[in-house]
Motif scaffolding. Sequence first.
Motif, mmCIF file in Angstrom:
data_model
loop_
_atom_site.group_PDB
_atom_site.id
_atom_site.type_symbol
_atom_site.label_atom_id
_atom_site.label_comp_id
_atom_site.label_asym_id
_atom_site.label_seq_id
_atom_site.Cartn_x
_atom_site.Cartn_y
_atom_site.Cartn_z
ATOM 1 N N ALA A 27 0.850 -1.188 0.000
ATOM 2 C CA ALA A 27 0.000 0.000 0.000
ATOM 3 C C ALA A 27 0.884 1.235 0.000
ATOM 4 O O ALA A 27 1.893 1.294 0.702
ATOM 5 C CB ALA A 27 -0.910 -0.009 1.226
ATOM 6 N N GLY A 28 0.527 2.229 -0.810
ATOM 7 C CA GLY A 28 1.335 3.432 -0.949
ATOM 8 C C GLY A 28 2.205 3.432 -2.195
ATOM 9 O O GLY A 28 2.697 4.482 -2.599
ATOM 10 N N ASP A 29 2.405 2.242 -2.809
ATOM 11 C CA ASP A 29 3.124 2.187 -4.076
ATOM 12 C C ASP A 29 2.301 2.847 -5.169
ATOM 13 O O ASP A 29 1.058 2.881 -5.106
ATOM 14 C CB ASP A 29 3.412 0.740 -4.480
ATOM 15 N N VAL A 30 2.972 3.373 -6.166
ATOM 16 C CA VAL A 30 2.289 3.895 -7.350
ATOM 17 C C VAL A 30 2.584 2.959 -8.505
ATOM 18 O O VAL A 30 3.746 2.705 -8.816
ATOM 19 C CB VAL A 30 2.759 5.319 -7.693
ATOM 20 N N LEU A 31 1.535 2.435 -9.110
ATOM 21 C CA LEU A 31 1.709 1.506 -10.226
ATOM 22 C C LEU A 31 1.637 2.270 -11.532
ATOM 23 O O LEU A 31 0.701 3.041 -11.773
ATOM 24 C CB LEU A 31 0.647 0.400 -10.146
ATOM 25 N N LEU A 81 5.158 -2.295 -13.188
ATOM 26 C CA LEU A 81 6.173 -1.289 -12.891
ATOM 27 C C LEU A 81 5.634 -0.416 -11.773
ATOM 28 O O LEU A 81 4.604 0.254 -11.936
ATOM 29 C CB LEU A 81 6.491 -0.443 -14.119
ATOM 30 N N ILE A 82 6.293 -0.450 -10.620
ATOM 31 C CA ILE A 82 5.831 0.345 -9.491
ATOM 32 C C ILE A 82 6.864 1.390 -9.126
ATOM 33 O O ILE A 82 8.050 1.234 -9.400
ATOM 34 C CB ILE A 82 5.516 -0.528 -8.257
ATOM 35 N N GLN A 83 6.369 2.458 -8.516
ATOM 36 C CA GLN A 83 7.262 3.479 -7.964
ATOM 37 C C GLN A 83 7.041 3.513 -6.460
ATOM 38 O O GLN A 83 5.913 3.624 -5.991
ATOM 39 C CB GLN A 83 6.992 4.850 -8.566
ATOM 40 N N ARG A 84 8.142 3.399 -5.739
ATOM 41 C CA ARG A 84 8.108 3.489 -4.279
ATOM 42 C C ARG A 84 9.136 4.528 -3.874
ATOM 43 O O ARG A 84 10.331 4.327 -4.042
ATOM 44 C CB ARG A 84 8.422 2.144 -3.642
ATOM 45 N N GLY A 85 8.641 5.644 -3.383
ATOM 46 C CA GLY A 85 9.560 6.762 -3.113
ATOM 47 C C GLY A 85 10.077 7.301 -4.428
ATOM 48 O O GLY A 85 9.309 7.647 -5.326
ATOM 49 N N ASN A 86 11.392 7.340 -4.574
ATOM 50 C CA ASN A 86 11.999 7.820 -5.825
ATOM 51 C C ASN A 86 12.491 6.682 -6.710
ATOM 52 O O ASN A 86 13.130 6.924 -7.726
ATOM 53 C CB ASN A 86 13.180 8.747 -5.506
ATOM 54 N N SER A 87 12.212 5.441 -6.316
ATOM 55 C CA SER A 87 12.717 4.275 -7.065
ATOM 56 C C SER A 87 11.616 3.628 -7.874
ATOM 57 O O SER A 87 10.450 3.586 -7.462
ATOM 58 C CB SER A 87 13.310 3.238 -6.082
#
Length: 497
Positions: free
Chosen positions: A450-454, A482-488
């Motif tokens: 939860a909180g990831d951006v897909l 492909l997910i973004q978590r923070g800046n990664s």
Amino acid sequence: MTSLALKNTRLVAALLAAGAIGGAGVGVLNAVHPGALAAAPAAVASNAAAVVPMAVPDFSRITERYGPAVVNISVTGTTRVSNDWPMAQGEEDAAPNDPFFEFFRRFQQGQRPDGGKSEQEVPTRGQGSGFIVSADGIILTNAHVVRDAKEVTVKLTDRREYRAKVLGADLRTDIAVLRIEANNLPVVTLGKTSELKVGEWVLAIGSPFGFENTVTAGVVSAKGRSLPDDSTVPFIQTDVAVNPGNSGGPLFNTRGEVVGINSQIYSRSGGYQGVSFAIPIDVAEKIKTQIVATGKAEHARLGVAVQEVNQAFADSFKLDRPEGALVSSVEKGGPADKAGLQSGDVIRRVNGQPIVSSGDLPAVIGLAAPGESVKLDIWRQGAATTLTARLGNADEKTGQVTSKQEAPSQGKLGLALRPLKPEEKQQAGLDNGLLVQQASGPSALAGVEAGDVLLSINGVSVKNIEQVRATVAKAEKSVALLIQRGNSKIFVPVNLG
């Protein structure tokens, strides 16, 4: 100089630089390299003739002829350390709850205007190995052997000693070039790593634990190994006994040609445990030529972040086999971006050279020249295509790494999603994306939180949940998110069951 540890959180063992012995002393040696290797009679395949066993090479001839060209390297230097004001005698033995412990600490800090904090230079010493490649005094060794050195001394097998000048060191490949003022020196013969075969006998000469001119032997275990340190080097893996002090020493083939430079070990204990790595001599020669000419080495840059293609990704991207380098992000304005490379592309060949694992790509690109154009064979959305990229310089300031694709779903994925709000897009620097409100089932097992951006699914940008549902419905075994978590940003394979 102490052994350099290469940390990898997934590995219990550590990759240790085999090159320098610290000044605090070596201690007791508890292990001896088994050394005894016997050629076994070959097995016979169904209709094939038996393989003829090969005799063990006469390593004494190689050692006698080329051993004098192997040198011992002693290094002295200093390192700045920040520590508290020295403790009073006996304070180091006091427990923190001892009533005198706090008294001593406060008393001593009170004697100093800086509150007890100091920074001082501490002398360091180390040893390593090297080998002479030119009769006028050019020597190859590891960069970590001479790193931060103020004085480098080279000792020959005839016990002559010379002060050496460090012409240059390249940390990316761990290669350093030294020069001593001498002539008519014994030299090694350089071979070609490309001709080296797995299973071939190899010989190492060096100074493990300071024992000069120690000879150990083994076989080539593998070629083109990528280590978890973002290295650009396709290492040679061997089972030759290599220990602290061996770093920078030569690895010989049975013809007496140097095929590599012993550099690192894979160990739980800090000592040799059967796996060692050498830098291919082809790589070392290229770096040496640059350093002798200019004092430094330059490496090319493509401007992408890549990850391994496993079977789940191969199924998701409809690849015939799990090979290649999956592009997870592309540096904005970088060489890859200008060439049209996109997140979700799988790089399969560079100038016709196969990219089997993701680690093959930085090894190939890093050893190319800045400004060089390379042909990239890629796999994009189920079809093969070709791009040409003009490589940048790895030493140049890089731009922001960003993804070109975006989005995923619920249902079979086990995700509760919602579109990003305008302020969330602005904060994350994204044009599109779906926020993961809850992860369960296959996605949670794959590591989505939860909180990831897909951002994308199977390399295709998805802008709404309906598109995600449609894509997942058509998927057979797995999907690549492909997910973004923070800046990664990273691709995550999700097995749909």
